[in-house]
Write a protein that holds these residues in place. Structure first.
Motif, PDB file in Angstrom:
ATOM      1  N   UNK A  35       0.789  -1.218   0.000  1.00 42.94           N
ATOM      2  CA  UNK A  35       0.000   0.000   0.000  1.00 42.94           C
ATOM      3  C   UNK A  35       0.826   1.274   0.000  1.00 42.94           C
ATOM      4  N   UNK A  36       1.945   1.259  -0.678  1.00 43.41           N
ATOM      5  CA  UNK A  36       2.778   2.456  -0.754  1.00 43.41           C
ATOM      6  C   UNK A  36       3.941   2.488   0.218  1.00 43.41           C
ATOM      7  N   UNK A  37       4.003   1.548   1.147  1.00 45.61           N
ATOM      8  CA  UNK A  37       5.134   1.492   2.090  1.00 45.61           C
ATOM      9  C   UNK A  37       6.283   0.723   1.448  1.00 45.61           C
ATOM     10  N   UNK A  38       6.911   1.374   0.478  1.00 42.21           N
ATOM     11  CA  UNK A  38       7.880   0.704  -0.383  1.00 42.21           C
ATOM     12  C   UNK A  38       9.294   1.260  -0.173  1.00 42.21           C
ATOM     13  N   UNK A  39       9.729   1.304   1.087  1.00 42.87           N
ATOM     14  CA  UNK A  39      11.045   1.857   1.374  1.00 42.87           C
ATOM     15  C   UNK A  39      12.141   1.040   0.694  1.00 42.87           C
ATOM     16  N   UNK A  40      12.993   1.735  -0.020  1.00 38.99           N
ATOM     17  CA  UNK A  40      14.215   1.141  -0.545  1.00 38.99           C
ATOM     18  C   UNK A  40      15.378   1.979  -0.055  1.00 38.99           C
ATOM     19  N   UNK A  41      16.554   1.405  -0.128  1.00 39.77           N
ATOM     20  CA  UNK A  41      17.732   2.074   0.414  1.00 39.77           C
ATOM     21  C   UNK A  41      17.961   3.434  -0.229  1.00 39.77           C
ATOM     22  N   UNK A  42      17.629   3.565  -1.512  1.00 42.94           N
ATOM     23  CA  UNK A  42      17.851   4.840  -2.190  1.00 42.94           C
ATOM     24  C   UNK A  42      17.052   5.973  -1.567  1.00 42.94           C
ATOM     25  N   UNK A  43      15.875   5.665  -1.033  1.00 41.12           N
ATOM     26  CA  UNK A  43      15.059   6.688  -0.381  1.00 41.12           C
ATOM     27  C   UNK A  43      15.701   7.142   0.923  1.00 41.12           C
ATOM     28  N   UNK A  44      16.308   6.192   1.632  1.00 44.10           N
ATOM     29  CA  UNK A  44      16.858   6.472   2.963  1.00 44.10           C
ATOM     30  C   UNK A  44      18.329   6.898   2.918  1.00 44.10           C
TER      31      UNK A  44
END
Length: 215
Positions: A131-140
């Motif tokens: 549901x949109x909670x798609x954290x990847x390392x590039x975001x962080x």
């Protein structure tokens, strides 16, 4: 507060992943040899840099790939080659769905921005559950197993480390999460069916533990 946060790795946890299938697909799609692609982009550290957030957009990723390798790769070709290397693990996806009924679920995966942007096409069932909670390392701006990726993910959701669990196949990532105070489940990629059953039990037990502590 009090609901658990379940962070799932993607490759070798939710899907089986074989780079040996991805590279030939990229070569066929772009007309550039496997050797050139691997030696320039991956061995040159560009994929690792993208996983850490540079480049920071799909368009910039594709432009950098073209500049480094000489391959005019477009979004559809990238998706096709990535998908060719992936096989969903049904038991793991079932466990992800279970976790979503007991708390918040999110990816926590070492991947570039283009992966996040294309996830609904790569693995629509997983994307729908997240549901949109798609954290990847590039975001962080950090890659597992660096401690800061776990603390940044916790901050993203406003969750205490004690209320979070990481599910991952890599021992180094499990160790990093443990050091950051998270609970963990070390998924065995070599026995995904058996481990998926154990994962469901671990998810239920962890959710119950969090509920007791916040009760």
């Amino acid at each position: 507060m009090g609901a658990p946060l379940f962070l799932f790795d993607f490759d070798q946890t939710l899907v089986a992943y074989d780079f040996r299938k991805r590279l030939p697909a990229l070569a066929r799609g772009t007309g550039v040899s496997q050797y050139r692609l691997a030696s320039s982009w991956w061995a040159g550290g560009h994929e690792a840099a993208a996983e850490a957030g540079d480049p920071d957009s799909t368009e910039a990723y594709l432009a950098a790939f073209r500049e480094v390798t000489g391959a005019a790769l477009d979004r559809e070709q990238w998706i096709a080659a990535r998908r060719a290397a992936m096989t969903p693990i049904p038991g793991s996806i079932r466990a992800l769905r279970l976790a979503a009924t007991l708390g918040t679920v999110s990816l926590l995966s070492n991947n570039p921005i283009i992966f996040r942007d294309c996830l609904p096409e790569l693995e629509p069932e997983v994307a729908a559950i997240l549901g949109g909670n798609d954290l990847v390392s590039a975001v962080l701006g950090a890659r597992k197993p660096a401690r800061r990726i776990y603390t940044r993910a916790l901050g993203w959701f406003g969750v205490d480390a004690r209320d979070a669990m990481l599910v991952d196949d890599a021992g180094a990532n499990i160790a990093g999460a443990t050091a950051a105070g998270l609970s963990t489940f070390h998924f065995d990629r070599d026995r995904p069916g058996r481990d998926a059953d154990a994962l469901e039990r671990a998810i239920r037990d962890f959710a119950a533990d969090v509920a007791r502590r916040h009760g």
